[in-house]
Design a protein around this motif. Structure first.
Motif, PDB file in Angstrom:
ATOM      1  N   SER A 165      30.729  26.762   5.087  1.00  0.00           N
ATOM      2  CA  SER A 165      32.129  27.117   5.812  1.00  0.00           C
ATOM      3  C   SER A 165      33.605  27.148   4.775  1.00  0.00           C
ATOM      4  O   SER A 165      33.422  26.772   3.764  1.00  0.00           O
ATOM      5  CB  SER A 165      32.717  26.812   7.127  1.00  0.00           C
ATOM      6  N   LEU A 166      34.338  27.826   5.360  1.00  0.00           N
ATOM      7  CA  LEU A 166      35.734  27.641   4.322  1.00  0.00           C
ATOM      8  C   LEU A 166      37.014  26.667   5.262  1.00  0.00           C
ATOM      9  O   LEU A 166      36.208  26.896   6.388  1.00  0.00           O
ATOM     10  CB  LEU A 166      36.323  28.856   4.071  1.00  0.00           C
ATOM     11  N   PRO A 167      37.791  26.374   4.342  1.00  0.00           N
ATOM     12  CA  PRO A 167      38.056  26.114   3.150  1.00  0.00           C
ATOM     13  C   PRO A 167      36.684  25.340   2.740  1.00  0.00           C
ATOM     14  O   PRO A 167      35.785  24.736   3.107  1.00  0.00           O
ATOM     15  CB  PRO A 167      39.196  25.888   2.606  1.00  0.00           C
ATOM     16  N   ASN A 169      39.542  29.182  -0.483  1.00  0.00           N
ATOM     17  CA  ASN A 169      39.429  29.844   1.039  1.00  0.00           C
ATOM     18  C   ASN A 169      38.456  31.621   1.221  1.00  0.00           C
ATOM     19  O   ASN A 169      38.685  31.815   1.686  1.00  0.00           O
ATOM     20  CB  ASN A 169      40.706  30.232   1.435  1.00  0.00           C
ATOM     21  N   ASN A 170      37.860  31.896  -0.871  1.00  0.00           N
ATOM     22  CA  ASN A 170      37.130  32.498  -0.674  1.00  0.00           C
ATOM     23  C   ASN A 170      35.890  32.080  -1.320  1.00  0.00           C
ATOM     24  O   ASN A 170      35.920  31.406  -2.731  1.00  0.00           O
ATOM     25  CB  ASN A 170      38.127  33.656  -1.512  1.00  0.00           C
ATOM     26  N   LYS A 171      34.296  33.216  -1.143  1.00  0.00           N
ATOM     27  CA  LYS A 171      33.625  32.311  -1.526  1.00  0.00           C
ATOM     28  C   LYS A 171      33.007  32.867  -3.084  1.00  0.00           C
ATOM     29  O   LYS A 171      32.584  32.027  -3.997  1.00  0.00           O
ATOM     30  CB  LYS A 171      32.231  32.891  -1.112  1.00  0.00           C
ATOM     31  N   LYS A 218      40.362  18.030   7.075  1.00  0.00           N
ATOM     32  CA  LYS A 218      42.067  18.217   8.126  1.00  0.00           C
ATOM     33  C   LYS A 218      42.244  17.036   8.260  1.00  0.00           C
ATOM     34  O   LYS A 218      41.844  16.433   9.566  1.00  0.00           O
ATOM     35  CB  LYS A 218      41.549  19.026   9.614  1.00  0.00           C
TER      36      LYS A 218
END
Ligand code: AMP
Ligand code: GLY
Length: 429
Positions: free
Chosen positions: A139-141, A159-161, A191
């Protein structure tokens, strides 16, 4: 005593300033030091370029050094403590094997996982095909870390694969500036609120220093790229007594136990970078084997005990007899940096206004050089303007008052160091 201090940044200036206040200390030699360090009492700086460990050993012997204090991580990871000990020279800091907690993120993760310490889920990779496959399902981030020391440039949050996959390829092929690695750690994004938990460790004894919080991102509101730290303050309510007890019991002690199982005794400063989640559970983001920078500037501003007693008690395994006194006041450090930092930054700008003193404040030099009587910028982080105040709000106001009197073309700073604490804006406040 004759003391040798290794390093040239704001942390080393704060250490030198505190060491110079010790009545036990006669002479302080600093390699290479900086113009602010050079002005402290009892200090001589030696601008030796790229010294080897053997150069430091020769220096310590020639100058009858009684104790050597290492500021930055690189000499510790290179094994300076082991070599000094072989030469019967007293030195403060962890051995090469112990410093691997900072020197190798993969080793750090292995210790954390086998000790059952809370940390982000991760996998380590030695080839880009498996790493890219892992990224596809993740999953992102996503957080990507180069294994070795990278002076703060080895951690990426993406944030981008596609970007993450490209980065992994670039890391393995040596195409990322300043980062060399053969192992990559990929981990979950955590977080929460970050805090720095720094302690003195000697064998099984642990004494926490005053709590502190750094501000890693370049811009106000924790936005922009990661930096070495744009400001710090101490203490922080993020680390109350119950969290401090939890960190020692569930994080520091299990870590030391795991090291011990591998035949490694830790001695020195141990810095746990923590992410405290909304349920107040502290997770370890990283370990450092030294004081934080700029946390040291804020913490040492509050230190009332003799730092030499603390270092000797650690080396001599007498931490249980040590009582450290801290000022009840708060300290706030605002970093003034060069235009372009943390990327390629400007240099050689003349600095004005450093000499305007405000009581209860202190300017620690980080990236400066002197020419004739003038001071010029020479690093990304240039000065750490630090103030003590009856509470954080007062300390912050004083630090900014002093910071605003210092000028050079292209000076940058954050305007909100300490704001979240002052305004009770933490996720669990
Ligand atoms: P490190 O050098 O490992 O502490 O990473 C530098 C910075 O990246 C930390 O201070 C955090 O702000 C951020 N960071 C590192 N790992 C994580 C993670 N797993 N989740 C969220 N942020 C992270
Ligand atoms: N301020 C972060 C560090 O010293 O690593």
């Amino acid at each position: 005593m004759n003391i040798l201090i290794i390093g040239s940044g704001g942390r080393e200036h704060a250490i030198t300033w505190k060491v110079s206040q010790s009545e036990k200390v006669k002479n302080i030699f600093v390699i290479p030091g900086n113009p602010g360090i050079e002005k402290e009492d009892k200090v001589q700086v030696f601008d030796i370029q790229d010294p080897s460990i053997q150069d430091y050993i020769n220096f310590a012997k020639e100058h009858n050094i009684d104790l050597t204090i290492v500021g930055p991580e690189a000499p510790l990871v290179d094994g300076i403590v082991d070599e000094f000990e072989k030469n019967d020279l007293l030195i403060f800091g962890p051995t090469k094997k112990a410093a691997q907690l900072e020197g190798s993120k993969n080793f750090c993760k292995e210790i954390l996982n086998s000790g059952g310490v809370l940390t982000a889920e991760h996998q380590s990779f030695t080839d880009s095909i498996s790493a890219v496959n892992y990224i596809k399902q993740h999953s992102l981030p996503i957080v990507i870390k180069a294994d070795g020391l990278a002076a703060g440039k080895g951690v990426f949050i993406l944030n981008n694969k596609e970007e993450a996959s490209k980065l992994v390829n670039d890391l393995f092929t040596g195409n990322v500036d300043g980062v060399n690695c053969s192992i990559i750690v990929i981990e979950d994004f955590l977080k929460g609120e970050e805090a720095s938990f720094i302690c003195l460790v000697s064998n099984d004894s642990v004494i926490p220093l005053a709590s502190s919080k750094d501000h890693k991102r370049l811009n106000n509101g924790d936005r922009g790229p990661n930096t070495g730290g744009m400001g710090a303050y101490s203490p922080t309510k993020l680390i109350d007594d119950s969290i401090a007890d939890k960190v020692i019991k569930d994080i520091i002690k299990p870590t030391l136990n795991e090291l011990k199982k591998r035949g490694i005794n830790y001695s020195g400063f141990l810095y746990a970078g923590l992410m405290i989640d909304e349920n107040k559970n502290p997770f370890v983001l990283e370990y450092n084997c030294r004081l934080g920078d700029p946390e040291a500037q804020a913490i040492l501003m509050r230190l009332e005990s003799d730092i030499i007693d603390m270092l000797l008690a650690t080396i001599n395994n007498k931490l249980d007899d040590l009582n450290i006194e801290w000022s009840k006041f708060s300290a706030c450090t605002v970093v003034l940096a060069s235009q372009g930092y943390p990327g390629k930054y400007e240099k050689n700008k003349k600095i004005d206004g450093i000499e305007h003193e405000i009581s209860g404040t202190k300017i620690f030099h980080a990236g400066t050089k002197s020419k004739n009587e003038d001071i010029f910028t020479s690093g990304g982080r240039v000065l750490g303007v630090t103030a003590l105040g009856v509470n954080l709000q007062v300390a912050q106001a004083k630090a900014y008052d002093r910071a605003n009197q210092v000028h050079w073309e292209g000076k940058i700073k954050r305007h909100d160091i300490g704001d979240k604490e002052i305004n009770n804006k933490f996720i669990f406040s």
